[in-house]
Design an enzyme around this catalytic site. Structure first.
Site, mmCIF file in Angstrom:
data_model
loop_
_atom_site.group_PDB
_atom_site.id
_atom_site.type_symbol
_atom_site.label_atom_id
_atom_site.label_comp_id
_atom_site.label_asym_id
_atom_site.label_seq_id
_atom_site.Cartn_x
_atom_site.Cartn_y
_atom_site.Cartn_z
ATOM 1 N N ASN A 6 0.884 -1.159 0.000
ATOM 2 C CA ASN A 6 0.000 0.000 0.000
ATOM 3 C C ASN A 6 0.925 1.212 0.000
ATOM 4 O O ASN A 6 1.422 1.619 1.038
ATOM 5 C CB ASN A 6 -0.883 -0.045 1.250
ATOM 6 C CG ASN A 6 -1.918 1.065 1.268
ATOM 7 O OD1 ASN A 6 -1.889 1.964 0.424
ATOM 8 N ND2 ASN A 6 -2.805 1.023 2.236
ATOM 9 N N ARG A 64 -2.309 -2.033 -3.711
ATOM 10 C CA ARG A 64 -3.555 -1.319 -3.485
ATOM 11 C C ARG A 64 -3.514 0.000 -4.256
ATOM 12 O O ARG A 64 -2.577 0.784 -4.097
ATOM 13 C CB ARG A 64 -3.722 -1.028 -2.008
ATOM 14 C CG ARG A 64 -5.012 -0.303 -1.762
ATOM 15 C CD ARG A 64 -5.084 0.257 -0.395
ATOM 16 N NE ARG A 64 -6.411 0.793 -0.186
ATOM 17 C CZ ARG A 64 -6.867 1.166 0.983
ATOM 18 N NH1 ARG A 64 -6.112 1.040 2.040
ATOM 19 N NH2 ARG A 64 -8.067 1.651 1.091
ATOM 20 N N HIS A 153 -13.156 2.559 -0.572
ATOM 21 C CA HIS A 153 -13.234 1.510 0.453
ATOM 22 C C HIS A 153 -13.775 0.193 -0.109
ATOM 23 O O HIS A 153 -14.204 -0.680 0.648
ATOM 24 C CB HIS A 153 -14.141 1.938 1.642
ATOM 25 C CG HIS A 153 -13.510 2.943 2.549
ATOM 26 N ND1 HIS A 153 -14.248 3.833 3.281
ATOM 27 C CD2 HIS A 153 -12.210 3.190 2.850
ATOM 28 C CE1 HIS A 153 -13.441 4.597 4.003
ATOM 29 N NE2 HIS A 153 -12.203 4.226 3.746
ATOM 30 N N ARG A 214 -11.939 14.907 7.901
ATOM 31 C CA ARG A 214 -12.683 15.332 6.698
ATOM 32 C C ARG A 214 -14.139 15.604 7.047
ATOM 33 O O ARG A 214 -14.748 14.896 7.844
ATOM 34 C CB ARG A 214 -12.634 14.231 5.637
ATOM 35 C CG ARG A 214 -11.283 14.077 4.979
ATOM 36 C CD ARG A 214 -11.268 12.889 4.032
ATOM 37 N NE ARG A 214 -10.363 11.861 4.500
ATOM 38 C CZ ARG A 214 -10.311 10.611 4.036
ATOM 39 N NH1 ARG A 214 -11.139 10.226 3.089
ATOM 40 N NH2 ARG A 214 -9.450 9.759 4.531
ATOM 41 N N GLU A 354 -8.051 -5.804 4.474
ATOM 42 C CA GLU A 354 -7.854 -5.419 3.070
ATOM 43 C C GLU A 354 -6.678 -6.148 2.444
ATOM 44 O O GLU A 354 -6.736 -6.545 1.278
ATOM 45 C CB GLU A 354 -7.670 -3.894 2.982
ATOM 46 C CG GLU A 354 -8.974 -3.159 3.260
ATOM 47 C CD GLU A 354 -8.809 -1.715 3.670
ATOM 48 O OE1 GLU A 354 -8.124 -1.462 4.690
ATOM 49 O OE2 GLU A 354 -9.366 -0.840 2.989
#
Ligand code: ADP
Length: 367
Positions: A6, A64, A153, A214, A354
């Site tokens: 990642n 990823r 996601h 956020r 993940e």
């Protein structure tokens, strides 16, 4: 063994995954790439990873990639043309895709003779129904810039939806789910028969739920208003990406801190927690309506898996809809149902993984 990477602009997170043994495998992170005291570039960073693997060659490498645009709708074996195409998507994901490309190029140099596969966060949402994917703006402007709801996601949500079917012992094709991925980023996705039919993150991962830093949803007139008031476009971006969400509301973007302060009586933290959970409840109701029938609400990622307070508060008052959290089960651990046994809608906690999902995708490309 599959090496899962990642890669960001200044970090590479890695994990060595044995697809048959989810618990096994080393993992780590190389930070400060290109910064003083850190590795000069992604190639030098991967040398550290290679040393950590003690020279073992993985059978394949999974990457990823946050944004696959319209082009990448499933895991993709990487050749030069595919890497160029991911680079071409940079305008859609300026914060994410350049780091991923740098990681891919360095990894193809370091581990050249094994398959490299890119797995995309957007891909699970590629088949969103047009009514859900389309923003109501001038269609020519939308077409020129590729403006639509992409959703993110997806690696996590696809994995968690499949695991939920196992937990509930039901065929995945029969299940209607609302999956709440609540980490530093946060999103809600309505899953119908294993497919995403609505999701809260949109053109970028800024829309939807309240997150650590956020804002999630707000009035679309606000950025223009703030710019006329004197802020530059990048200051507005910075405000909404880094100084909003729980951090903007109470000074802490980490839910553990927010929760500690709230319990200690801090009014700002209490409001941040309430705004966070209120937004989730609103989405659960909206997605229940989108799906028609709802079989389960599923919590995952750091907050979803570990915060009984968020799970209870987000679903409070929904008993009339058949959605109830059992306090004892809510305080338990691991993958489980946390609603009472006779509830119409199952409420579940399903840990995400993940890297394991990416490794599984890579194995389909191995000889
Ligand atoms: P990322 O999106 O970076 O992968 P995670 O999925 O690890 O992030 O989620 C990070 C969030 O999970 C943080 O807000 C953190 O405070 C929260 N979290 C982790 N453990 C707990 C806990 N025990 N209680 C409440 N929140 C937690």
């Amino acid at each position: 063994m599959i090496l899962v990477l990642n890669s960001g602009s200044s970090t590479i997170k890695y994990r060595l995954v044995d697809p048959d043994d989810p618990g096994a495998g080393d993992k780590g992170v190389v930070e400060r790439i290109g910064e003083p005291g850190g590795p000069a570039d992604h190639t030098e960073a991967l040398r550290t990873v290679f040393d950590d693997l003690r020279g073992d060659r993985p059978d394949g490498v999974g990457h990823r990639v946050v944004h696959g645009g319209d082009r990448f709708v499933r895991p993709t074996l990487l050749d030069d043309a595919a890497v160029d195409a991911i680079r071409d998507l940079t305008p859609l994901a300026p914060l994410h895709n350049p780091g991923a490309v740098a990681g891919i190029e360095a990894a193809r140099r370091t581990f050249g003779d094994v398959p490299h596969v890119a797995v995309f966060d957007t891909a699970f949402h590629a088949d969103l129904p047009p009514a859900a994917a389309t923003y109501a703006i001038d269609r020519e402007v939308a077409a020129r810039y590729g403006i639509r709801r992409y959703g993110f996601h997806g690696i996590s949500v696809g994995y968690v939806a499949a695991r939920t079917a196992v937990l509930l012992d039901r065929p995945p094709g029969e299940l209607n789910l609302v999956v709440l991925h609540l980490g530093n980023g946060a999103s809600a996705t309505a899953v119908h028969g294993g497919r995403s039919v609505e999701t809260s993150m949109g053109f970028t991962p800024l829309e939807g739920l309240v997150m650590g830093t956020r804002s999630g949803d707000l009035d679309p007139a606000l950025p223009g208003f703030l710019q006329r008031a004197g802020m530059s476009p990048s200051e507005v971006d910075g405000l909404l990406q880094h100084r909003s969400g729980m951090a903007g509301l109470c000074g802490a973007g980490d839910m553990r801190t927010v929760d500690e302060r709230r319990v200690a009586g801090d009014a700002a933290a209490n409001l941040a927690f309430d705004v966070y959970c209120h937004r989730i409840r609103k989405y659960v109701g909206a997605y229940h309506a989108t799906l028609g029938r709802l079989d389960a609400v599923v919590f995952t990622a750091g907050i979803g898996e570990n915060s009984p307070a968020v799970r209870a508060a987000s679903l409070a008052g929904l008993d009339g809809w058949g959605i109830t959290v059992d306090p004892d089960r809510n305080n338990g651990k691991g993958m489980r149902v946390i609603s009472p046994p006779d509830a119409r809608v199952a409420v579940c906690v399903v840990p995400t993984d993940e890297e394991h999902a990416i490794a599984e995708a890579v194995t389909t490309f191995l000889p």
